[in-house]
Design an enzyme around this catalytic site. Structure first.
Site, PDB file in Angstrom:
ATOM      1  N   HIS A 204       0.806  -1.236   0.000  1.00 35.61           N
ATOM      2  CA  HIS A 204       0.000   0.000   0.000  1.00 35.61           C
ATOM      3  C   HIS A 204       0.835   1.281   0.000  1.00 35.61           C
ATOM      4  CE1 HIS A 204       0.007   1.667   4.217  1.00 35.61           C
ATOM      5  NE2 HIS A 204       0.393   0.442   4.522  1.00 35.61           N
ATOM      6  N   THR A 243      -4.152 -18.769   5.287  1.00 30.84           N
ATOM      7  CA  THR A 243      -4.597 -18.745   3.893  1.00 30.84           C
ATOM      8  C   THR A 243      -4.086 -17.498   3.199  1.00 30.84           C
ATOM      9  OG1 THR A 243      -6.562 -19.995   4.459  1.00 30.84           O
ATOM     10  CG2 THR A 243      -6.645 -18.725   2.405  1.00 30.84           C
ATOM     11  N   CYS A 330       2.057   7.951  11.393  1.00 29.11           N
ATOM     12  CA  CYS A 330       2.039   6.841  12.334  1.00 29.11           C
ATOM     13  C   CYS A 330       2.175   7.313  13.774  1.00 29.11           C
ATOM     14  CB  CYS A 330       3.158   5.855  12.021  1.00 29.11           C
ATOM     15  SG  CYS A 330       2.941   5.125  10.406  1.00 29.11           S
TER      16      CYS A 330
HETATM   17  C1  PLP Z   1       4.122   2.225   6.403  1.00 28.62           C
HETATM   18  C2  PLP Z   1       5.383   1.740   7.012  1.00 28.62           C
HETATM   19  C3  PLP Z   1       5.420   0.576   7.789  1.00 28.62           C
HETATM   20  C4  PLP Z   1       4.169  -0.206   8.113  1.00 28.62           C
HETATM   21  O1  PLP Z   1       3.663  -0.835   6.978  1.00 28.62           O
HETATM   22  P1  PLP Z   1       2.229  -1.568   6.997  1.00 28.62           P
HETATM   23  O2  PLP Z   1       2.207  -2.339   5.723  1.00 28.62           O
HETATM   24  O3  PLP Z   1       1.229  -0.473   7.037  1.00 28.62           O
HETATM   25  O4  PLP Z   1       2.189  -2.443   8.193  1.00 28.62           O
HETATM   26  C5  PLP Z   1       6.630   0.166   8.286  1.00 28.62           C
HETATM   27  N1  PLP Z   1       7.750   0.850   8.032  1.00 28.62           N
HETATM   28  C6  PLP Z   1       7.765   1.975   7.289  1.00 28.62           C
HETATM   29  C7  PLP Z   1       9.047   2.664   7.048  1.00 28.62           C
HETATM   30  C8  PLP Z   1       6.576   2.453   6.763  1.00 28.62           C
HETATM   31  O5  PLP Z   1       6.595   3.570   6.037  1.00 28.62           O
END
Ligand code: PLP
Length: 395
Positions: A204, A243, A330
């Site tokens: 994503h 799965t 985050c």
């Molecule tokens: C977004 C991000 C994550 C977490 O990824 P998810 O797929 O949302 O769990 C971890 N590390 C970095 C550097 C990110 O930018």
């Protein structure tokens, strides 16, 4: 007049590319098979689709298909890498080295391992966010088993010298993990060439769907063994049971193929827009600074500091039509200043005055001027209301 809505928060998550969605759709409808079903054509089709996606993801990072473990995202990949590695190798030592600027996925995983007897060293970073290689070398001890250093930072975009770090770890005989979630699909990433033994990434952040990611685990020179963190049917060669998310994985594969073909041109375009935005803002707003390295930086990202402005208040002025982040998405649920900006040496006030702007594939050049105008107006509005700022700019 129709109000524009501009999304400049692509480092938090990207929209899914419509070409990716097209590839995913059949796996919700006509081809609903479980990739582990061996007894009928639906299962075989799903298995084939996963096989193709595994090739696409492996190809993007120069890996072999055996080295790719599909997960629910980068957070899970990070947990599997660090905890799974620690559980397998702790008899050799319990010391881990990492950076204070890592994503919480890495920092909180390390914290958890500290409760289980690990010792973790957090290296300093420079004002540019870069690791000090001599300090890294000096911090490696006989009981050091793992170095965890992110490829590119999610708040300031600083790209670490991974090949140099890899060479150093090789000389010192320690293994290297990298959270490359922000780098994969944006800049060239090849763990084998860089001497990285495990690497996490996520769909994503690169125009694929949410809820799917991958862990690269070196399977030759050296073979890295991991303790599974989730037990069940023995999927993913016993490294991650459950799965498989077939539509998600198919989407991740399609996103990887697009990134491999298009990332160079895309990076050029987004760098131009990012630079244009920075030039305009720096010219129009005095006391504006760029946080982090401007030399070793992701193409699409800018972290800016507007003296005298509180970023949360700033964003409230325009958050209905322009999306950017205060510090990092985050950490924005908490009111603490960004741990990344603090690690660069910024004061609390400077950290609170900072925003992250991140361009993506679906922005247009007109978004640059829209963002400039919106930000200039809002910053001026906030500064005009601040007595401290008035005093400072007059003095
Ligand atoms: C977004 C991000 C994550 C977490 O990824 P998810 O797929 O949302 O769990 C971890 N590390 C970095 C550097 C990110 O930018």
């Amino acid at each position: 007049m129709e109000q524009r809505m501009v999304y400049l928060d692509n480092s938090a998550t990207t929209p899914v590319d419509p070409r990716v969605v097209d590839k995913m759709l059949p796996y919700f409808y006509e081809q609903p098979g479980n990739a582990a079903s061996r007894t009928h054509a639906f299962g075989w089709q799903a298995e084939e689709a996963v096989k193709k996606a595994r090739k696409q993801v492996a190809s993007l990072i120069g890996a072999t298909t055996k080295e790719i473990v599909f997960t629910s995202g980068a957070t899970e990949a990070v947990n599997l890498a660090i905890k799974g590695f620690y559980e397998t190798y702790q008899s050799r030592g319990r010391h881990i080295i990492t950076l204070p600027t890592e994503h919480k996925a890495v920092l909180d995983t390390c914290k958890q391992l500290e409760k289980r007897g690990a010792e973790v060293t957090y290296l300093d970073v420079g004002p540019d966010g870069l690791v000090d290689l001599e300090q890294l070398r000096a911090s490696i001890r006989p009981d050091t088993i793992l170095v965890a250093i992110m490829w590119a930072n999610n708040e300031i975009g600083t790209i670490q010298p991974m090949a140099e770090i890899g060479a150093l770890c090789d000389e010192e005989g320690v293994f290297l993990f990298s959270d490359a979630t922000q780098a994969v699909g944006k800049v060239p990433v090849n763990p084998r060439e860089a001497g990285v033994h495990m690497l996490a990434c996520s769909a994503h952040k690169m125009y694929g769907p949410k809820g799917v990611g991958a862990l690269y685990v070196s399977q030759k020179n050296p073979i890295i063994k991991l303790n599974a963190q989730q037990d069940g049917g023995g999927h993913e060669r016993g490294r991650r049971s459950g799965t498989l998310n077939v539509p998600g994985i198919v989407g991740f594969g399609a996103a990887a193929e697009l990134a491999e073909a298009e990332h160079t041109l895309e990076a050029d375009r987004l760098t131009q827009w990012r630079n244009k935005l920075e030039e305009q803002l720096l010219a129009l707003l005095p006391h504006t600074a760029i946080n982090g390295s401007t030399e070793h930086r992701l193409p699409q990202l800018s972290n800016l500091q507007f003296t005298g402005v509180d970023a949360e208040n700033l964003l409230m002025i325009f958050n209905q039509h322009l999306a950017i982040s205060p510090g990092s998405a985050c950490t924005s649920a908490s009111i603490d200043p960004s741990h990344v900006l603090k690690a660069l040496g910024l004061t609390d006030d400077q950290a609170y005055a900072s925003v992250r702007i991140s361009f993506g594939r679906f922005n247009e050049e007109a978004d640059v001027d829209f963002a400039t105008q919106t930000l200039v107006k809002a910053v001026q509005q906030i500064r005009a209301m601040s007595p401290a700022w008035q005093e400072m700019s007059e003095g």
